[in-house]
Write a protein that holds these residues in place. Sequence first.
Motif, short mmCIF file in Angstrom:
data_model
loop_
_atom_site.label_atom_id
_atom_site.label_comp_id
_atom_site.label_asym_id
_atom_site.label_seq_id
_atom_site.Cartn_x
_atom_site.Cartn_y
_atom_site.Cartn_z
N GLN A 242 4.98 2.93 16.00
CA GLN A 242 3.82 2.00 17.38
C GLN A 242 4.19 2.80 18.53
O GLN A 242 5.02 1.97 19.00
N PHE A 243 4.39 4.21 18.61
CA PHE A 243 4.86 4.13 19.62
C PHE A 243 4.78 6.27 19.72
O PHE A 243 3.83 6.68 19.21
N VAL B 279 6.50 2.97 23.70
CA VAL B 279 6.45 1.88 22.48
C VAL B 279 5.67 0.57 22.57
O VAL B 279 5.50 -0.16 23.94
N LEU B 280 4.01 0.50 21.90
CA LEU B 280 3.69 -0.78 21.79
C LEU B 280 4.09 -1.85 21.20
O LEU B 280 3.86 -1.77 19.69
N ALA B 281 3.65 -2.70 21.60
CA ALA B 281 4.61 -4.39 21.12
C ALA B 281 4.41 -5.25 21.33
O ALA B 281 4.12 -4.63 22.44
N PRO B 282 4.80 -6.71 20.98
CA PRO B 282 3.75 -7.73 21.17
C PRO B 282 4.61 -8.16 22.94
O PRO B 282 4.39 -8.85 23.15
N LYS B 283 6.12 -7.69 22.38
CA LYS B 283 6.89 -8.68 23.69
C LYS B 283 8.06 -7.53 24.13
O LYS B 283 8.89 -7.04 23.02
N LEU B 284 9.05 -7.41 24.54
CA LEU B 284 10.03 -6.80 25.37
C LEU B 284 11.59 -7.38 24.70
O LEU B 284 11.96 -8.56 25.38
N THR B 285 11.51 -7.82 23.43
CA THR B 285 12.69 -7.78 23.01
C THR B 285 13.40 -6.60 22.12
O THR B 285 12.81 -5.94 21.79
N ALA C 106 0.87 -1.13 0.34
CA ALA C 106 -0.19 -0.23 0.09
C ALA C 106 0.43 1.29 -0.22
O ALA C 106 2.29 1.26 0.98
N GLN C 107 0.17 2.22 -0.78
CA GLN C 107 1.00 3.85 -0.66
C GLN C 107 0.49 3.82 -0.22
O GLN C 107 1.51 5.51 0.33
N ARG C 108 -0.75 4.79 0.91
CA ARG C 108 -2.09 5.24 1.77
C ARG C 108 -1.12 4.64 3.39
O ARG C 108 -0.87 3.23 3.32
N GLN C 109 -0.72 5.59 4.32
CA GLN C 109 -0.73 5.15 5.42
C GLN C 109 -2.59 4.03 6.43
O GLN C 109 -3.43 4.89 6.01
N PRO C 110 -2.16 3.44 6.13
CA PRO C 110 -3.69 2.43 6.77
C PRO C 110 -4.23 2.73 8.57
O PRO C 110 -3.11 3.71 8.65
N ALA C 111 -5.07 2.35 8.26
CA ALA C 111 -5.43 3.14 9.88
C ALA C 111 -4.97 2.09 10.81
O ALA C 111 -4.37 1.37 10.78
N ALA C 112 -4.78 2.69 12.76
CA ALA C 112 -3.97 2.06 13.03
C ALA C 112 -4.60 2.53 14.82
O ALA C 112 -4.91 3.68 15.12
N THR C 113 -4.58 1.78 15.46
CA THR C 113 -5.16 1.94 16.15
C THR C 113 -3.96 1.77 17.81
O THR C 113 -3.72 0.60 17.89
N LEU C 114 -3.55 2.71 18.16
CA LEU C 114 -2.54 2.16 19.70
C LEU C 114 -2.99 2.30 20.86
O LEU C 114 -3.02 3.18 21.14
N GLU C 115 -3.08 0.97 21.34
CA GLU C 115 -3.86 0.67 22.36
C GLU C 115 -3.35 -0.85 23.21
O GLU C 115 -3.36 -1.48 22.81
N SER C 116 -2.63 -0.66 24.83
CA SER C 116 -2.07 -2.09 25.58
C SER C 116 -4.01 -3.18 24.75
O SER C 116 -5.18 -2.52 25.25
N GLN D 163 3.13 10.50 16.97
CA GLN D 163 4.09 10.51 15.35
C GLN D 163 3.23 11.79 14.94
O GLN D 163 1.79 10.95 14.86
N PRO D 164 3.51 11.90 13.19
CA PRO D 164 2.86 12.29 12.35
C PRO D 164 2.07 11.49 11.52
O PRO D 164 2.76 10.15 11.68
N VAL D 165 0.72 11.33 11.01
CA VAL D 165 0.74 10.68 10.65
C VAL D 165 0.08 11.15 8.96
O VAL D 165 -0.12 12.19 8.97
N LEU D 166 -0.27 10.66 7.94
CA LEU D 166 -0.15 11.14 6.33
C LEU D 166 -1.68 12.19 6.30
O LEU D 166 -2.17 11.00 6.81
N GLY D 167 -1.69 12.73 6.06
CA GLY D 167 -2.70 13.41 5.86
C GLY D 167 -3.41 12.88 3.91
O GLY D 167 -2.77 12.18 3.24
N PRO D 168 -4.71 13.56 3.74
CA PRO D 168 -5.17 12.76 2.69
C PRO D 168 -4.11 13.87 1.27
O PRO D 168 -4.44 13.45 0.22
#
Length: 456
Positions: A329-330, A311-317, A37-47, A444-449
Amino acid sequence: MSSQPAQASSPSGLKAVLVVPVVLATLVLGLKSVIPAQRQPAATLESDTELRWFKGNVHTHSHWSDGNDYLETIALWYRDRGYNFLTFTDHNVLANVDRWVEIDKTKGGRVAFDKLKAKFPDWVETRTEDGKEQVRLRRFDEVSAKLNVEREFLLIQGEELSDFFASPDYGKLPLHINAGNIYEKLAPAGGSSVAEVIQNNVDSVNKQRERTGQVMMVHLNHPNFGWAVRAEDLMRIIGERFFEVYNGHPGVNNKGNAERASTEKIWDIVLTKRLAELRLPVMYGLAVDDGHDYHNIPSRKSEPGRGWVMVLAPKLTATSLILALEAGQFYASSGVSLKKVESSDRGLSIEIDPVAGETYTIEFIGTRKGYNPVGTPVMGKDGKPLNTTHRYSDEIGTSLAKVEGNSARYDFKGDEIYVRATITSSALHPNPSEVGDFQQAWVQPVLGPACPPQND
């Protein structure tokens, strides 16, 4: 190591733009599918059950260079205060050899040594040479083995590549680039201009990453330190996705001055030029400590606990954290905590994790299509141009909306190139890098239309 933009979905529904190799990202982040994809897709940053917020600092100094404390004492300070990860980044050195130092000649002297003995009584190795008491600096592998706690605390080996450009007009300009999770020590790469020095050092880290297969993070440190880096230098760097929008050292000039741009203004100029004109990827903003001084806190020196990333991540590595950072994702913080950040083709929304008694201002910042792209040099009192970021129209990095409260949403109007957000608390920072600083967070910045398709 080639990398292509991609849309990916995790089991929890998180979507993000990945700028890392697709196969590696799929394996490490546990993503179900990869769709170009060239566009930035939807994102939800939440634990949630799959992803956690991890708090960390990626810029730290010790007795291995110009810090005034030992690796293990510094690490314990962060671990005891709820941090989940810490990257040691001493200047042009890795703590991977045996080194003995004279105790009284270390920057921390007897104060640091006595603390070390008190906290690690059966760990300290000393000897006497020519009547001088020496202590062995523990290697990174020893300290990490002793202090790492699975799923809770992780030490990461890094290096601050401390380079410079000897400008015939402006003198010796300090240029520092951090390499996180580095495999082996690198030497400063040099170059014939500020931009070339930065690019050569970034390339050096990325080449080691490609050669070894180890995921590494490279970022530009404190651009206003020594007034060395202009937005015009930083905007063109390839393979660099991060810079420090907030650095806790009191001598790095985060706020700029009447003649020189703040780090936030530099960020907006860099974002606008990269996205709209150069067709380069987003530049993310970090908050860091750059700690050197660990005694008599607070003392208005370069101390720990001032800035960090969540940082939102699945594991601490190290791999998981760096890939999450590269995917945006932070958020960065000097005191404000967030519950959730959501972005989509409709806009950007933010929910704060509030502290009782504090109020918050959420400001959405961005650049709209049709901005004036022309920048003019800033002239000094002698009538000659200063080595500083050019002055641009206020249309670049303009305030799009300002909301008082614990949550806010910005809906795209259709002409935004990007949108980011700064959240400011009513509470002063308890130990600020500059007097009068409030606690903040940077989304963090998100791409606009109106953002053109990006090259990567």
